[in-house]
Motif scaffolding. Structure first.
Motif, mmCIF file in Angstrom:
data_model
loop_
_atom_site.group_PDB
_atom_site.id
_atom_site.type_symbol
_atom_site.label_atom_id
_atom_site.label_comp_id
_atom_site.label_asym_id
_atom_site.label_seq_id
_atom_site.Cartn_x
_atom_site.Cartn_y
_atom_site.Cartn_z
ATOM 1 N N ALA A 1 0.831 -1.209 0.000
ATOM 2 C CA ALA A 1 0.000 0.000 0.000
ATOM 3 C C ALA A 1 0.863 1.256 0.000
ATOM 4 N N PHE A 2 1.996 1.187 0.706
ATOM 5 C CA PHE A 2 2.885 2.349 0.792
ATOM 6 C C PHE A 2 3.641 2.568 -0.525
ATOM 7 N N ILE A 3 4.239 1.495 -1.066
ATOM 8 C CA ILE A 3 5.058 1.609 -2.271
ATOM 9 C C ILE A 3 4.215 1.978 -3.493
ATOM 10 N N SER A 4 2.989 1.432 -3.574
ATOM 11 C CA SER A 4 2.132 1.700 -4.739
ATOM 12 C C SER A 4 1.388 3.026 -4.626
ATOM 13 N N ASN A 5 1.715 3.787 -3.563
ATOM 14 C CA ASN A 5 1.188 5.147 -3.409
ATOM 15 C C ASN A 5 -0.342 5.191 -3.316
ATOM 16 N N GLN A 6 -0.914 4.272 -2.498
ATOM 17 C CA GLN A 6 -2.353 4.281 -2.257
ATOM 18 C C GLN A 6 -2.715 5.465 -1.365
ATOM 19 N N ASN A 7 -4.034 5.748 -1.265
ATOM 20 C CA ASN A 7 -4.456 6.855 -0.405
ATOM 21 C C ASN A 7 -4.175 6.530 1.061
ATOM 22 N N ILE A 8 -4.222 7.544 1.902
ATOM 23 C CA ILE A 8 -3.801 7.408 3.301
ATOM 24 C C ILE A 8 -4.608 6.362 4.059
ATOM 25 N N ALA A 9 -5.920 6.254 3.738
ATOM 26 C CA ALA A 9 -6.761 5.273 4.428
ATOM 27 C C ALA A 9 -6.304 3.851 4.141
ATOM 28 N N ILE A 10 -5.984 3.580 2.873
ATOM 29 C CA ILE A 10 -5.523 2.248 2.482
ATOM 30 C C ILE A 10 -4.156 1.945 3.091
ATOM 31 N N ARG A 11 -3.340 2.982 3.310
ATOM 32 C CA ARG A 11 -2.018 2.773 3.928
ATOM 33 C C ARG A 11 -2.149 2.419 5.401
ATOM 34 N N ILE A 12 -3.105 3.034 6.082
ATOM 35 C CA ILE A 12 -3.303 2.789 7.513
ATOM 36 C C ILE A 12 -3.932 1.416 7.748
ATOM 37 N N GLN A 13 -4.800 1.036 6.835
ATOM 38 C CA GLN A 13 -5.603 -0.177 6.977
ATOM 39 C C GLN A 13 -4.825 -1.434 7.366
ATOM 40 N N PRO A 14 -3.743 -1.794 6.661
ATOM 41 C CA PRO A 14 -3.049 -3.047 6.978
ATOM 42 C C PRO A 14 -2.457 -3.090 8.389
ATOM 43 N N ASN A 15 -2.039 -1.928 8.906
ATOM 44 C CA ASN A 15 -1.421 -1.902 10.229
ATOM 45 C C ASN A 15 -2.436 -2.127 11.347
ATOM 46 N N VAL A 16 -3.620 -1.532 11.191
ATOM 47 C CA VAL A 16 -4.683 -1.758 12.178
ATOM 48 C C VAL A 16 -5.185 -3.195 12.059
ATOM 49 N N PHE A 17 -5.307 -3.654 10.814
ATOM 50 C CA PHE A 17 -5.702 -5.031 10.532
ATOM 51 C C PHE A 17 -4.753 -6.009 11.209
ATOM 52 N N MET A 18 -3.451 -5.716 11.127
ATOM 53 C CA MET A 18 -2.429 -6.558 11.737
ATOM 54 C C MET A 18 -2.624 -6.662 13.254
ATOM 55 N N MET A 19 -2.954 -5.549 13.891
ATOM 56 C CA MET A 19 -3.115 -5.525 15.336
ATOM 57 C C MET A 19 -4.245 -6.447 15.790
ATOM 58 N N PHE A 20 -5.377 -6.368 15.091
ATOM 59 C CA PHE A 20 -6.510 -7.209 15.479
ATOM 60 C C PHE A 20 -6.278 -8.680 15.115
ATOM 61 N N CYS A 21 -5.570 -8.914 14.014
ATOM 62 C CA CYS A 21 -5.202 -10.295 13.667
ATOM 63 C C CYS A 21 -4.325 -10.910 14.752
ATOM 64 N N LEU A 22 -3.449 -10.089 15.310
ATOM 65 C CA LEU A 22 -2.546 -10.553 16.363
ATOM 66 C C LEU A 22 -3.335 -10.982 17.597
ATOM 67 N N VAL A 23 -4.359 -10.193 17.952
ATOM 68 C CA VAL A 23 -5.208 -10.531 19.103
ATOM 69 C C VAL A 23 -6.006 -11.796 18.814
ATOM 70 N N ALA A 24 -6.579 -11.886 17.608
ATOM 71 C CA ALA A 24 -7.374 -13.063 17.241
ATOM 72 C C ALA A 24 -6.503 -14.319 17.192
ATOM 73 N N TYR A 25 -5.287 -14.185 16.699
ATOM 74 C CA TYR A 25 -4.356 -15.315 16.670
ATOM 75 C C TYR A 25 -4.063 -15.795 18.095
ATOM 76 N N TYR A 26 -3.816 -14.840 18.985
ATOM 77 C CA TYR A 26 -3.548 -15.172 20.382
ATOM 78 C C TYR A 26 -4.729 -15.934 20.995
ATOM 79 N N MET A 27 -5.954 -15.447 20.723
ATOM 80 C CA MET A 27 -7.150 -16.083 21.276
ATOM 81 C C MET A 27 -7.334 -17.492 20.716
ATOM 82 N N SER A 28 -7.057 -17.664 19.417
ATOM 83 C CA SER A 28 -7.244 -18.982 18.804
ATOM 84 C C SER A 28 -6.252 -20.000 19.348
ATOM 85 N N CYS A 29 -5.076 -19.523 19.768
ATOM 86 C CA CYS A 29 -4.058 -20.421 20.344
ATOM 87 C C CYS A 29 -4.273 -20.651 21.837
ATOM 88 N N LEU A 30 -5.021 -19.753 22.465
ATOM 89 C CA LEU A 30 -5.171 -19.804 23.917
ATOM 90 C C LEU A 30 -6.157 -20.866 24.374
#
Length: 248
Positions: free
Chosen positions: A58-87
């Motif tokens: 998203a950063f290299i392909s020069n997407q708009n700011i919303a699309i650039r932010i999206q993967p990082n927030v997505f990553m945070m919630f995936c990390l929590v969900a991964y933790y819960m699925s392993c717990l």
């Protein structure tokens, strides 16, 4: 050149919001049940693996700011969900495995950020393939239960699909990036397949009355999902019988 940069930003922003909150219902679902049946850690593990590639793309392909932010927030919630699925069972892992895998992932993110000079297309292809591959384990879970969806929040799937559709629209109205469109479309199509599987299961076994082959795991799930009022009525019947036998 953007077709409509304002509309692209709005769609991207709403899509980002969807991908910021879509996993909250699933996390809450697992937390309440203390069970991760049907929600394989491989699913979230692959989504986690894809998220830094998606962020770099998203950063290299020069997407708009919303699309650039999206993967990082997505990553945070995936990390929590991964933790819960392993717990929680049946996929319960040791604390050493959980924290070790999370630590390894964070180290991987740092190394990947250093290598952002790689061609954008590589990041796009890797993120798209891994995101799509992450949903594949859900289909194995469906196959185990004749197509029935178990352990997955439909609110999560619905919001996630909406986020994918809005992100597609954002890319079309913005940079018209074919790789981005394909990437989000893969997610949308595969999640649509999960919805379709549940609908087909309901038609076969609920509406047409066909008898499903129920394994031990599904029997346990059915018992857990039994309505409290039914349990209460059974308890009352047993109590009445006990009183009657005592009087006799």
């Amino acid at each position: 050149m953007a077709i409509n940069s304002a509309a692209s930003t709005v769609c991207g922003l709403v899509g980002t919001v969807c991908w910021c909150v879509q996993l909250i219902p699933q996390i809450r679902y697992i937390s309440q049940k203390k069970d991760s049946t049907g929600f394989n850690p491989i699913f979230m593990g692959l989504w986690l693996l894809a998220s830094p590639f998606l962020a770099c793309y998203a950063f290299i392909s020069n997407q708009n700011i919303a699309i650039r932010i999206q993967p990082n927030v997505f990553m945070m919630f995936c990390l929590v969900a991964y933790y819960m699925s392993c717990l929680y069972p049946p996929h319960k892992k040791s604390k050493k495995f959980i924290y070790g895998s999370i630590g390894g992932f964070l180290l991987f993110c740092v190394v990947l950020e250093v290598g952002t000079h790689w061609p954008a297309l590589i990041f796009g292809i890797i993120s798209g393939v891994v995101l799509a591959a992450g949903i594949v384990p859900l289909y194995f879970e469906l196959a185990k239960r004749q197509g029935r969806v178990v352990g997955i929040s439909f609110i999560f799937l619905g919001i996630d699909s909406l986020g994918a559709y809005l992100s597609i629209l954002s890319v079309i109205l913005g940079t018209m990036d074919i790789m981005g469109i394909i990437m989000y479309s893969l997610i949308a199509v595969l999640e649509l397949g999960v919805f379709a599987s549940q609908i087909i299961w309901m038609i076969r076994f609920k509406w047409l009355g066909k008898e499903p082959i129920v394994d031990e795991e599904n029997m346990i799930i059915e018992e857990e999902e039994t309505d409290d009022s039914i349990i209460g009525s059974k308890t009352n019947d047993e109590t009445i019988k006990n009183i009657a036998s005592t009087e006799n």
